[in-house]
Design a protein around this motif. Structure first.
Motif, short mmCIF file in Angstrom:
data_model
loop_
_atom_site.label_atom_id
_atom_site.label_comp_id
_atom_site.label_asym_id
_atom_site.label_seq_id
_atom_site.Cartn_x
_atom_site.Cartn_y
_atom_site.Cartn_z
N ALA A 103 -8.15 43.36 -39.05
CA ALA A 103 -9.19 42.82 -37.92
C ALA A 103 -8.79 41.77 -37.39
CB ALA A 103 -10.78 43.08 -38.49
N LYS A 104 -8.98 41.21 -36.42
CA LYS A 104 -8.89 39.98 -35.66
C LYS A 104 -9.88 38.96 -36.06
CE LYS A 104 -6.67 38.39 -31.39
NZ LYS A 104 -5.62 37.37 -31.99
N VAL A 105 -9.58 37.68 -36.56
CA VAL A 105 -10.43 36.90 -37.08
C VAL A 105 -11.04 35.80 -35.91
CG1 VAL A 105 -11.02 34.95 -38.87
CG2 VAL A 105 -9.88 37.10 -39.49
N ASN A 106 -9.75 35.05 -35.42
CA ASN A 106 -10.25 34.18 -34.43
C ASN A 106 -9.99 34.99 -33.19
OD1 ASN A 106 -10.61 31.56 -35.86
ND2 ASN A 106 -8.87 32.34 -36.81
N VAL A 107 -10.93 35.04 -32.16
CA VAL A 107 -10.75 35.95 -31.13
C VAL A 107 -11.25 35.21 -29.79
CG1 VAL A 107 -11.67 38.29 -30.01
CG2 VAL A 107 -11.58 37.86 -32.62
N ILE A 108 -10.05 35.33 -28.77
CA ILE A 108 -10.47 34.91 -27.61
C ILE A 108 -10.79 36.28 -26.72
CG2 ILE A 108 -9.69 33.82 -25.63
CD1 ILE A 108 -8.03 32.14 -27.38
N PRO A 109 -11.95 36.35 -26.25
CA PRO A 109 -12.33 37.58 -25.40
C PRO A 109 -11.17 37.79 -24.31
CG PRO A 109 -14.28 36.20 -25.37
CD PRO A 109 -13.11 35.56 -26.42
N ASP A 110 -10.94 39.00 -24.20
CA ASP A 110 -10.15 39.29 -22.88
C ASP A 110 -10.98 38.96 -21.62
OD1 ASP A 110 -8.27 40.61 -24.28
OD2 ASP A 110 -8.90 42.67 -23.97
N SER A 111 -12.18 38.99 -21.71
CA SER A 111 -12.91 38.69 -20.48
C SER A 111 -12.61 37.18 -19.92
CB SER A 111 -14.45 38.76 -20.58
OG SER A 111 -14.87 38.15 -21.70
N ALA A 112 -12.07 36.08 -20.93
CA ALA A 112 -12.00 34.85 -20.66
C ALA A 112 -10.73 34.81 -19.87
CB ALA A 112 -11.65 34.03 -21.86
N MET A 113 -9.59 36.00 -20.09
CA MET A 113 -8.47 35.88 -19.22
C MET A 113 -7.54 34.68 -19.74
SD MET A 113 -9.51 37.88 -15.68
CE MET A 113 -11.18 37.54 -15.58
N VAL A 114 -7.59 34.60 -20.88
CA VAL A 114 -6.91 33.28 -21.39
C VAL A 114 -5.47 33.70 -21.96
CG1 VAL A 114 -6.60 31.53 -23.11
CG2 VAL A 114 -8.95 31.88 -21.70
N HIS A 115 -4.22 33.30 -21.72
CA HIS A 115 -3.09 33.58 -22.48
C HIS A 115 -2.75 32.47 -23.22
CE1 HIS A 115 -2.79 37.21 -19.99
NE2 HIS A 115 -3.46 36.49 -19.12
N PHE A 116 -3.32 32.69 -24.40
CA PHE A 116 -2.73 31.48 -25.20
C PHE A 116 -1.39 31.48 -26.08
CE2 PHE A 116 -2.95 29.42 -29.64
CZ PHE A 116 -3.35 28.30 -29.42
N ALA A 143 -2.30 16.78 -22.59
CA ALA A 143 -1.70 18.04 -22.46
C ALA A 143 -2.29 18.42 -20.83
CB ALA A 143 -2.00 19.06 -23.47
N SER A 144 -1.86 19.39 -20.30
CA SER A 144 -2.26 19.95 -19.14
C SER A 144 -3.76 20.21 -19.05
CB SER A 144 -1.36 21.33 -18.41
OG SER A 144 -1.76 21.67 -17.35
N ASP A 145 -4.46 19.89 -18.02
CA ASP A 145 -5.81 20.42 -18.14
C ASP A 145 -5.87 21.36 -16.68
OD1 ASP A 145 -5.98 18.24 -16.45
OD2 ASP A 145 -7.84 17.51 -17.27
N ASP A 146 -4.87 21.73 -16.16
CA ASP A 146 -4.85 22.77 -15.11
C ASP A 146 -5.46 23.92 -15.35
OD1 ASP A 146 -4.30 23.51 -12.52
OD2 ASP A 146 -2.44 24.10 -13.26
N CYS A 147 -6.17 24.65 -14.61
CA CYS A 147 -6.72 25.89 -15.03
C CYS A 147 -5.49 26.76 -15.32
CB CYS A 147 -7.58 26.42 -13.98
SG CYS A 147 -8.89 25.66 -13.44
N LEU A 148 -4.52 26.75 -14.70
CA LEU A 148 -3.43 27.76 -14.70
C LEU A 148 -2.72 27.73 -16.08
CD1 LEU A 148 -1.99 28.30 -11.28
CD2 LEU A 148 -3.82 29.54 -12.27
N ALA A 149 -2.87 26.61 -16.90
CA ALA A 149 -2.10 26.31 -18.08
C ALA A 149 -2.61 27.43 -19.02
CB ALA A 149 -2.46 24.99 -18.51
N CYS A 150 -3.70 27.89 -18.80
CA CYS A 150 -4.30 28.96 -19.97
C CYS A 150 -4.75 30.18 -18.90
CB CYS A 150 -5.28 28.32 -20.73
SG CYS A 150 -5.07 26.68 -21.19
N HIS A 151 -5.63 30.07 -17.96
CA HIS A 151 -5.91 31.05 -17.33
C HIS A 151 -5.19 31.71 -16.20
CE1 HIS A 151 -10.15 30.62 -19.02
NE2 HIS A 151 -10.08 29.31 -18.97
N ARG A 152 -4.77 33.07 -16.69
CA ARG A 152 -3.84 33.36 -15.12
C ARG A 152 -3.96 35.00 -15.44
NH1 ARG A 152 -0.59 30.71 -18.65
NH2 ARG A 152 0.78 31.80 -20.02
#
Lengths: 154, 233
Positions: free
Chosen positions: A86-99, A145-154
Protein backbone atom coordinates in the motif's frame (compact mmCIF):
# COMPACT_ATOMS: atom_id res chain seq x y z
CA UNK A 1 -3.36 35.39 9.82
CA UNK A 2 -3.14 31.65 9.44
CA UNK A 3 -6.08 29.86 7.95
CA UNK A 4 -6.30 26.16 8.58
CA UNK A 5 -8.58 24.08 6.42
CA UNK A 6 -9.55 20.53 7.20
CA UNK A 7 -7.54 18.25 4.98
CA UNK A 8 -5.02 20.86 3.96
CA UNK A 9 -2.89 21.20 7.07
CA UNK A 10 0.53 19.62 7.21
CA UNK A 11 -0.11 17.87 10.49
CA UNK A 12 -3.52 16.41 9.90
CA UNK A 13 -4.11 12.84 10.95
CA UNK A 14 -2.46 10.93 8.21
CA UNK A 15 -3.62 7.35 7.90
CA UNK A 16 -1.03 4.60 8.12
CA UNK A 17 -2.03 2.08 5.49
CA UNK A 18 -2.19 -1.62 6.24
CA UNK A 19 0.40 -3.63 4.42
CA UNK A 20 -0.03 -7.16 3.06
CA UNK A 21 3.15 -8.22 4.85
CA UNK A 22 4.47 -6.93 8.18
CA UNK A 23 7.61 -5.40 6.71
CA UNK A 24 9.93 -3.69 9.18
CA UNK A 25 12.12 -0.87 7.82
CA UNK A 26 14.18 -0.55 10.99
CA UNK A 27 15.31 -4.18 10.94
CA UNK A 28 16.46 -3.87 7.35
CA UNK A 29 18.36 -0.64 7.96
CA UNK A 30 20.02 -2.17 11.03
CA UNK A 31 21.02 -5.09 8.85
CA UNK A 32 23.01 -2.59 6.79
CA UNK A 33 20.75 -1.89 3.82
CA UNK A 34 20.38 1.61 2.43
CA UNK A 35 17.14 3.15 1.14
CA UNK A 36 18.27 2.99 -2.49
CA UNK A 37 19.19 -0.68 -2.23
CA UNK A 38 15.48 -1.50 -2.53
CA UNK A 39 13.97 1.78 -3.74
CA UNK A 40 16.32 1.76 -6.69
CA UNK A 41 14.77 4.62 -8.59
CA UNK A 42 14.98 7.06 -5.69
CA UNK A 43 18.15 8.72 -6.96
CA UNK A 44 18.07 7.94 -10.64
CA UNK A 45 14.43 7.46 -11.52
CA UNK A 46 11.38 9.61 -11.87
CA UNK A 47 9.73 7.18 -9.45
CA UNK A 48 11.49 5.78 -6.38
CA UNK A 49 9.80 2.45 -6.99
CA UNK A 50 9.40 -0.70 -4.95
CA UNK A 51 11.68 -3.74 -5.02
CA UNK A 52 10.53 -6.71 -7.04
CA UNK A 53 9.40 -9.85 -5.26
CA UNK A 54 12.47 -11.56 -6.73
CA UNK A 55 14.69 -8.96 -5.07
CA UNK A 56 13.14 -9.70 -1.66
CA UNK A 57 13.30 -13.44 -2.22
CA UNK A 58 16.88 -13.23 -3.48
CA UNK A 59 18.15 -12.07 -0.09
CA UNK A 60 15.70 -14.02 2.02
CA UNK A 61 16.66 -17.33 0.47
CA UNK A 62 19.69 -16.94 2.74
CA UNK A 63 18.32 -14.67 5.46
CA UNK A 64 15.70 -16.04 7.87
CA UNK A 65 13.75 -17.96 5.19
CA UNK A 66 11.61 -19.59 7.87
CA UNK A 67 10.17 -16.39 9.36
CA UNK A 68 6.37 -16.50 8.90
CA UNK A 69 6.24 -13.06 7.17
CA UNK A 70 9.18 -13.98 4.94
CA UNK A 71 7.32 -17.15 4.05
CA UNK A 72 4.61 -14.96 2.49
CA UNK A 73 7.24 -13.34 0.30
CA UNK A 74 8.66 -16.70 -0.73
CA UNK A 75 5.20 -17.95 -1.58
CA UNK A 76 4.47 -14.87 -3.71
CA UNK A 77 7.78 -15.43 -5.46
CA UNK A 78 6.97 -19.08 -6.14
CA UNK A 79 3.55 -18.16 -7.50
CA UNK A 80 5.06 -15.29 -9.48
CA UNK A 81 2.59 -12.89 -7.95
CA UNK A 82 3.39 -9.28 -7.12
CA UNK A 83 3.06 -8.09 -3.53
CA UNK A 84 0.51 -5.31 -3.46
CA UNK A 85 2.19 -2.91 -1.04
CA UNK A 86 0.00 0.00 0.00
CA UNK A 87 1.27 3.47 -0.89
CA UNK A 88 2.28 5.37 2.26
CA UNK A 89 2.95 8.88 0.95
CA UNK A 90 0.17 9.70 -1.44
CA UNK A 91 -0.34 12.61 -3.80
CA UNK A 92 -3.90 12.13 -5.00
CA UNK A 93 -4.51 11.89 -8.75
CA UNK A 94 -6.91 14.82 -8.47
CA UNK A 95 -3.94 17.09 -7.71
CA UNK A 96 -2.64 16.28 -11.20
CA UNK A 97 0.91 16.53 -9.92
CA UNK A 98 3.77 14.71 -11.61
CA UNK A 99 6.42 14.35 -8.95
CA UNK A 100 9.95 13.67 -10.14
CA UNK A 101 11.90 11.79 -7.48
CA UNK A 102 15.36 12.06 -9.00
CA UNK A 103 15.08 15.83 -9.48
CA UNK A 104 14.68 16.14 -5.72
CA UNK A 105 17.50 13.72 -4.97
CA UNK A 106 19.70 15.67 -7.39
CA UNK A 107 18.93 18.89 -5.51
CA UNK A 108 20.18 17.22 -2.35
CA UNK A 109 16.84 16.81 -0.59
CA UNK A 110 17.27 14.14 2.09
CA UNK A 111 14.85 11.19 2.18
CA UNK A 112 13.72 12.17 5.65
CA UNK A 113 12.71 15.70 4.63
CA UNK A 114 9.52 14.28 3.15
CA UNK A 115 9.40 10.71 4.42
CA UNK A 116 10.48 11.24 8.01
CA UNK A 117 12.84 8.90 9.80
CA UNK A 118 11.67 5.75 8.07
CA UNK A 119 14.89 4.06 9.18
CA UNK A 120 13.54 3.84 12.71
CA UNK A 121 10.00 2.89 11.79
CA UNK A 122 8.70 -0.61 12.28
CA UNK A 123 5.64 0.20 10.21
CA UNK A 124 6.09 2.76 7.43
CA UNK A 125 3.88 5.73 8.27
CA UNK A 126 3.54 9.16 6.70
CA UNK A 127 4.91 12.01 8.81
CA UNK A 128 4.11 14.88 6.46
CA UNK A 129 1.22 15.48 4.18
CA UNK A 130 3.18 15.26 0.93
CA UNK A 131 0.16 16.68 -0.88
CA UNK A 132 0.42 19.95 1.05
CA UNK A 133 1.21 22.34 -1.77
CA UNK A 134 2.07 25.27 0.50
CA UNK A 135 4.86 23.19 1.96
CA UNK A 136 6.16 22.21 -1.49
CA UNK A 137 6.17 25.81 -2.69
CA UNK A 138 7.85 27.05 0.48
CA UNK A 139 10.76 24.65 -0.05
CA UNK A 140 10.93 25.42 -3.78
CA UNK A 141 11.20 29.14 -3.06
CA UNK A 142 13.76 28.73 -0.29
CA UNK A 143 15.95 26.68 -2.60
CA UNK A 144 15.32 28.75 -5.72
CA UNK A 145 13.67 25.85 -7.50
CA UNK A 146 10.99 26.65 -10.03
CA UNK A 147 7.70 27.85 -8.62
CA UNK A 148 6.03 27.78 -12.00
CA UNK A 149 2.80 25.77 -11.91
CA UNK A 150 3.92 23.65 -14.87
CA UNK A 151 6.96 22.44 -12.95
CA UNK A 152 4.63 19.99 -11.19
CA UNK A 153 1.07 20.33 -12.51
CA UNK A 154 0.51 19.15 -16.04
CA UNK B 1 15.88 32.80 -21.03
CA UNK B 2 13.93 30.36 -23.12
CA UNK B 3 10.98 31.08 -25.36
CA UNK B 4 9.58 27.81 -26.65
CA UNK B 5 8.38 28.10 -30.18
CA UNK B 6 7.32 26.09 -33.15
CA UNK B 7 7.61 26.58 -36.89
CA UNK B 8 5.40 24.71 -39.33
CA UNK B 9 6.32 24.55 -42.99
CA UNK B 10 3.00 24.45 -44.82
CA UNK B 11 4.73 23.71 -48.11
CA UNK B 12 5.80 20.39 -46.63
CA UNK B 13 2.49 19.54 -44.96
CA UNK B 14 0.51 16.86 -46.80
CA UNK B 15 -2.44 16.96 -44.43
CA UNK B 16 -1.97 13.33 -43.40
CA UNK B 17 -3.07 14.01 -39.80
CA UNK B 18 -0.37 11.84 -38.25
CA UNK B 19 0.27 14.79 -35.92
CA UNK B 20 -3.36 14.82 -34.84
CA UNK B 21 -3.20 11.14 -33.94
CA UNK B 22 0.17 11.45 -32.21
CA UNK B 23 -1.08 14.41 -30.20
CA UNK B 24 -4.16 12.54 -29.03
CA UNK B 25 -2.09 9.52 -28.00
CA UNK B 26 0.61 11.55 -26.25
CA UNK B 27 -1.75 13.80 -24.35
CA UNK B 28 -4.49 11.38 -23.27
CA UNK B 29 -7.07 13.29 -25.26
CA UNK B 30 -10.48 11.79 -24.90
CA UNK B 31 -12.55 10.60 -27.81
CA UNK B 32 -16.01 12.07 -27.56
CA UNK B 33 -17.87 9.98 -30.11
CA UNK B 34 -19.87 10.87 -33.18
CA UNK B 35 -22.78 12.51 -31.42
CA UNK B 36 -20.68 14.89 -29.35
CA UNK B 37 -18.40 15.62 -32.29
CA UNK B 38 -21.47 16.68 -34.22
CA UNK B 39 -22.19 19.12 -31.40
CA UNK B 40 -18.77 20.64 -31.99
CA UNK B 41 -17.27 19.05 -28.92
CA UNK B 42 -14.43 17.10 -30.51
CA UNK B 43 -11.39 17.58 -28.34
CA UNK B 44 -8.37 17.64 -30.62
CA UNK B 45 -5.60 19.94 -29.48
CA UNK B 46 -4.38 20.08 -33.03
CA UNK B 47 -6.52 20.17 -36.13
CA UNK B 48 -5.79 20.36 -39.84
CA UNK B 49 -7.54 23.20 -41.61
CA UNK B 50 -8.18 22.77 -45.33
CA UNK B 51 -8.30 25.56 -47.87
CA UNK B 52 -8.83 25.30 -51.60
CA UNK B 53 -7.05 27.29 -54.24
CA UNK B 54 -8.26 27.77 -57.80
CA UNK B 55 -11.40 26.86 -59.66
CA UNK B 56 -12.49 23.33 -60.48
CA UNK B 57 -10.94 21.36 -62.13
CA UNK B 58 -7.70 23.19 -61.42
CA UNK B 59 -7.92 22.99 -57.68
CA UNK B 60 -5.22 22.64 -55.10
CA UNK B 61 -5.77 21.91 -51.42
CA UNK B 62 -3.72 23.68 -48.82
CA UNK B 63 -3.36 22.28 -45.34
CA UNK B 64 -2.68 24.11 -42.15
CA UNK B 65 -2.16 22.43 -38.77
CA UNK B 66 -3.70 24.72 -36.17
CA UNK B 67 -2.82 24.35 -32.52
CA UNK B 68 -2.52 26.66 -29.52
CA UNK B 69 -0.32 29.51 -30.74
CA UNK B 70 1.18 30.01 -27.26
CA UNK B 71 0.61 33.72 -27.71
CA UNK B 72 2.93 36.30 -26.22
CA UNK B 73 -0.11 38.47 -25.64
CA UNK B 74 -2.75 35.81 -25.20
CA UNK B 75 -6.38 36.88 -25.31
CA UNK B 76 -7.32 33.84 -23.21
CA UNK B 77 -5.24 34.79 -20.19
CA UNK B 78 -6.72 38.03 -18.84
CA UNK B 79 -10.27 36.68 -18.94
CA UNK B 80 -9.63 33.76 -16.61
CA UNK B 81 -11.12 34.63 -13.22
CA UNK B 82 -9.04 32.06 -11.33
CA UNK B 83 -5.63 32.48 -12.95
CA UNK B 84 -5.79 28.93 -14.32
CA UNK B 85 -4.16 30.05 -17.53
CA UNK B 86 -1.16 32.32 -17.50
CA UNK B 87 2.04 33.00 -19.34
CA UNK B 88 4.88 30.97 -17.89
CA UNK B 89 8.49 32.23 -17.79
CA UNK B 90 9.43 30.13 -20.81
CA UNK B 91 6.77 31.56 -23.07
CA UNK B 92 4.23 28.81 -22.66
CA UNK B 93 0.61 29.68 -22.33
CA UNK B 94 0.17 27.45 -19.30
CA UNK B 95 -3.04 25.68 -18.39
CA UNK B 96 -3.43 24.55 -14.78
CA UNK B 97 -6.19 21.95 -14.78
CA UNK B 98 -6.55 21.74 -11.03
CA UNK B 99 -7.32 25.46 -10.89
CA UNK B 100 -9.80 25.59 -13.76
CA UNK B 101 -13.42 26.05 -12.75
CA UNK B 102 -14.75 25.80 -16.29
CA UNK B 103 -16.10 29.24 -17.04
CA UNK B 104 -14.95 28.75 -20.68
CA UNK B 105 -14.21 32.47 -20.99
CA UNK B 106 -10.75 31.59 -22.35
CA UNK B 107 -12.11 29.45 -25.19
CA UNK B 108 -14.58 32.18 -25.96
CA UNK B 109 -11.77 34.71 -26.24
CA UNK B 110 -9.36 32.60 -28.29
CA UNK B 111 -9.23 33.84 -31.90
CA UNK B 112 -7.75 30.52 -33.02
CA UNK B 113 -10.47 28.40 -31.37
CA UNK B 114 -7.93 25.90 -30.17
CA UNK B 115 -9.20 25.49 -26.63
CA UNK B 116 -11.46 22.53 -25.94
CA UNK B 117 -13.68 21.83 -22.99
CA UNK B 118 -14.29 18.56 -21.14
CA UNK B 119 -18.05 18.44 -21.13
CA UNK B 120 -17.89 15.02 -19.48
CA UNK B 121 -15.40 12.96 -17.51
CA UNK B 122 -13.03 11.18 -19.83
CA UNK B 123 -13.66 7.47 -20.20
CA UNK B 124 -10.91 5.08 -21.09
CA UNK B 125 -12.50 1.66 -20.72
CA UNK B 126 -10.05 -1.26 -20.45
CA UNK B 127 -7.81 -1.97 -22.25
CA UNK B 128 -7.59 1.67 -23.43
CA UNK B 129 -6.51 2.77 -19.95
CA UNK B 130 -3.29 0.80 -20.46
CA UNK B 131 -2.18 3.13 -23.22
CA UNK B 132 -2.58 6.34 -21.23
CA UNK B 133 0.55 8.44 -20.97
CA UNK B 134 1.47 8.43 -17.26
CA UNK B 135 3.26 11.78 -17.60
CA UNK B 136 0.04 13.56 -18.53
CA UNK B 137 -2.97 13.94 -16.26
CA UNK B 138 -6.34 12.74 -17.47
CA UNK B 139 -8.45 15.85 -17.24
CA UNK B 140 -11.75 15.58 -15.41
CA UNK B 141 -15.05 16.90 -16.68
CA UNK B 142 -15.60 20.65 -16.38
CA UNK B 143 -12.02 21.56 -17.21
CA UNK B 144 -10.61 23.44 -20.17
CA UNK B 145 -7.62 22.07 -22.05
CA UNK B 146 -5.44 22.79 -25.05
CA UNK B 147 -2.05 22.17 -26.62
CA UNK B 148 0.73 22.42 -24.04
CA UNK B 149 3.65 22.19 -26.49
CA UNK B 150 4.06 18.75 -24.88
CA UNK B 151 5.18 20.34 -21.61
CA UNK B 152 5.77 16.87 -20.16
CA UNK B 153 8.44 16.34 -22.82
CA UNK B 154 9.94 19.75 -22.12
CA UNK B 155 10.17 18.87 -18.42
CA UNK B 156 11.58 15.43 -19.21
CA UNK B 157 14.16 16.95 -21.56
CA UNK B 158 15.26 19.43 -18.93
CA UNK B 159 15.38 16.68 -16.31
CA UNK B 160 17.47 14.45 -18.58
CA UNK B 161 19.89 17.31 -19.28
CA UNK B 162 20.18 18.14 -15.58
CA UNK B 163 20.84 14.50 -14.75
CA UNK B 164 23.66 14.50 -17.30
CA UNK B 165 24.88 17.87 -15.99
CA UNK B 166 24.58 19.72 -19.28
CA UNK B 167 22.32 22.30 -20.90
CA UNK B 168 19.34 21.37 -23.00
CA UNK B 169 20.54 21.21 -26.60
CA UNK B 170 18.49 22.18 -29.64
CA UNK B 171 16.63 19.10 -30.85
CA UNK B 172 16.63 17.35 -27.45
CA UNK B 173 13.00 18.14 -26.93
CA UNK B 174 10.60 17.08 -29.65
CA UNK B 175 6.85 17.42 -29.50
CA UNK B 176 4.64 14.48 -30.40
CA UNK B 177 3.34 16.19 -33.55
CA UNK B 178 6.87 17.01 -34.67
CA UNK B 179 8.08 13.49 -34.02
CA UNK B 180 5.27 11.93 -36.01
CA UNK B 181 5.46 14.24 -39.04
CA UNK B 182 6.55 12.17 -42.06
CA UNK B 183 7.61 15.23 -44.06
CA UNK B 184 9.41 16.89 -41.13
CA UNK B 185 7.24 19.95 -41.52
CA UNK B 186 7.50 20.93 -37.85
CA UNK B 187 10.45 22.44 -36.00
CA UNK B 188 10.40 22.99 -32.25
CA UNK B 189 12.84 24.70 -29.95
CA UNK B 190 13.97 27.88 -28.32
CA UNK B 191 13.14 31.04 -30.28
CA UNK B 192 15.58 33.03 -28.13
CA UNK B 193 18.47 30.90 -29.34
CA UNK B 194 19.43 32.31 -32.76
CA UNK B 195 21.12 29.05 -33.75
CA UNK B 196 18.14 26.81 -33.08
CA UNK B 197 16.36 25.19 -35.99
CA UNK B 198 13.10 26.88 -35.12
CA UNK B 199 14.74 30.35 -35.04
CA UNK B 200 16.23 29.79 -38.48
CA UNK B 201 12.90 28.71 -39.87
CA UNK B 202 11.20 31.70 -38.25
CA UNK B 203 13.59 34.04 -40.06
CA UNK B 204 12.59 32.66 -43.44
CA UNK B 205 11.01 35.15 -45.88
CA UNK B 206 8.19 32.63 -46.12
CA UNK B 207 7.35 33.02 -42.41
CA UNK B 208 4.13 34.54 -41.20
CA UNK B 209 1.91 34.48 -38.11
CA UNK B 210 -1.63 33.23 -38.15
CA UNK B 211 -4.03 36.16 -37.80
CA UNK B 212 -0.92 38.31 -37.39
CA UNK B 213 -2.87 41.55 -37.45
CA UNK B 214 -4.35 40.69 -34.06
CA UNK B 215 -0.92 41.18 -32.53
CA UNK B 216 -1.22 38.18 -30.25
CA UNK B 217 2.50 37.55 -30.82
CA UNK B 218 2.21 33.81 -31.40
CA UNK B 219 4.92 31.31 -30.51
CA UNK B 220 3.97 29.37 -33.62
CA UNK B 221 5.30 30.53 -36.97
CA UNK B 222 3.98 29.26 -40.28
CA UNK B 223 5.97 29.09 -43.48
CA UNK B 224 4.46 29.22 -46.91
CA UNK B 225 5.98 30.11 -50.27
CA UNK B 226 2.68 30.22 -52.06
CA UNK B 227 0.83 33.42 -52.74
CA UNK B 228 -1.65 31.95 -50.37
CA UNK B 229 -0.67 32.91 -46.89
CA UNK B 230 -3.82 33.08 -44.91
CA UNK B 231 -7.38 32.59 -45.98
CA UNK B 232 -8.86 35.86 -47.14
CA UNK B 233 -12.00 36.93 -45.39
Amino acid sequence: MTVSLVGCGPRQNLPTPEQPIAYDHQVHIEAGLECVRCHRGAEEGVHAGMPSVQACAGCHRREIPDHPEVQKVMLANENREPILWAKVNVIPDSAMVHFNHRAHARAGVECLTCHGDVASMTVAAPVRNVADMGWCVECHRENEASDDCLACHR
Amino acid sequence: MTRWGMAIDLDRCTGCEACVVACAAENNIQTVGEEQAREGRAMHWLRIERYYEGEFPNVRTRFMPVLCQQCGAAPCEPVCPVYATYRNPEGLNAMVYSRCIGTRFCANNCPYTVRVFNWFDAEFPAPLDSQLNPDVSVRPGGVMEKCTFCVQRIQAGKDEAAQEERDVADGDIRTACQQSCPTKAIAFGDLEDPDSEVSKWAESPRAFSLLGDLDTRPGVVYLSGSEWREPAE
